[in-house]
Write an enzyme that holds these catalytic residues in place. Sequence first.
Site, mmCIF file in Angstrom:
data_model
loop_
_atom_site.group_PDB
_atom_site.id
_atom_site.type_symbol
_atom_site.label_atom_id
_atom_site.label_comp_id
_atom_site.label_asym_id
_atom_site.label_seq_id
_atom_site.Cartn_x
_atom_site.Cartn_y
_atom_site.Cartn_z
ATOM 1 C CE1 TYR A 1 5.054 8.162 9.218
ATOM 2 C CE2 TYR A 1 4.851 10.504 8.735
ATOM 3 C CZ TYR A 1 4.377 9.354 9.332
ATOM 4 O OH TYR A 1 3.213 9.400 10.060
ATOM 5 C CG HIS B 1 -4.092 12.025 11.507
ATOM 6 N ND1 HIS B 1 -4.206 13.370 11.251
ATOM 7 C CD2 HIS B 1 -2.823 11.661 11.159
ATOM 8 C CE1 HIS B 1 -3.039 13.809 10.759
ATOM 9 N NE2 HIS B 1 -2.201 12.804 10.706
ATOM 10 C CG HIS C 1 0.207 14.902 8.145
ATOM 11 N ND1 HIS C 1 1.408 14.289 8.450
ATOM 12 C CD2 HIS C 1 -0.004 14.710 6.816
ATOM 13 C CE1 HIS C 1 1.894 13.742 7.343
ATOM 14 N NE2 HIS C 1 1.064 13.983 6.335
ATOM 15 C CG ASP D 1 -1.829 1.216 1.283
ATOM 16 O OD1 ASP D 1 -1.623 2.161 0.500
ATOM 17 O OD2 ASP D 1 -2.756 1.225 2.112
#
Length: 341
Positions: free
Chosen positions: A316, A146, A185, A31
């Site tokens: 990341y 989130h 984010h 993914d």
Amino acid sequence: IFCFVLSVAMASGTALVYDEEMTTHKLLWSDPVCDIEVPERLSSSYERLKYYGIVERCVPVPAREGSEEEILLVHSPEHLEVAKSTQTMNEEELKRVSGNYDAFFFHPNTYRCARLAVGATLELLDAVMSGKVCNGMALVRPPGHHSQRNAANGFCLFNNVAIAAEYAKVKYHLQRILIVDWDVHHGQGTQYIFAEDPSVLYFSWHRYEHQEFWPSLKESDYDAVGLGKGKGFNINLPWNKVGMGNSDYLAAFFHVLLPMAFEFDPELVLVSSGYDSGIGDPEGQMNATPEVFAHLTHFLMQLANGKLCVILEGGYHLKSLSESVCMTVKTLLGDPVPHIT
């Protein structure tokens, strides 16, 4: 009174919460959206802390599983049941359930890891609130900011920091909690949970690009300031271009966050500490160096009598992430902040 003053004065040390088991949550299929959320995010950060001799300077606090009751402080019983049900699923079933959410994947160990992430966060909070330590960091995954009351989202299953804020209100009767979200984010899950709550001041800066960047929500813009009683207690600082550097981040802190934070006068500061806002990160595409996180941490230590809990979110680029984690923990330990370009 003397005994109480003494016990408060004696709070010293920095807690570090880490449990290797949280590295067992991983993506089992291909993914391209989710493949950056790897176990090495945790292990490489911890290895770097060891390399610099930082781990042995910290007070080790063991993680535990968050209880169902604690998770239900912010999440619905339905969400908890879905998460629970994934423990015995095969890969096909896991893939199907994961597909119900935006950018999330389940592994048979995800539920256990997410409960450890919640428990690690609460153990850190207890250590700080009880005066066992001054401050600390919890290295956790899956991250949390989130996730919403009834949905996993953006690599997040349970909202670790939101649960911690509710827990602090219930257990320690706190009335003013500051959440600083420096992940790249928008932590829309945290914003939704506390939208109408004046006891939580939520600040998030995030890559926005006029709503083009994920999660691409209108309510991530600067004019989302909270609802009802919570109006004025939500602060969004959307970046509409990439390449923001140290001076931009410091300006945001000096001119936007800190004046409001000092006025709010929190009793506890929680950081949703995503390092995808650091240099080299493929998600953020920003230019802030690891040193800037030392400065941001240092400023937050001036609030709430130093009661500061830093909880890992995104990040990341493994080198940028691990160096930034080290800068943060060294600052919590009281090391002088490095010069910044």
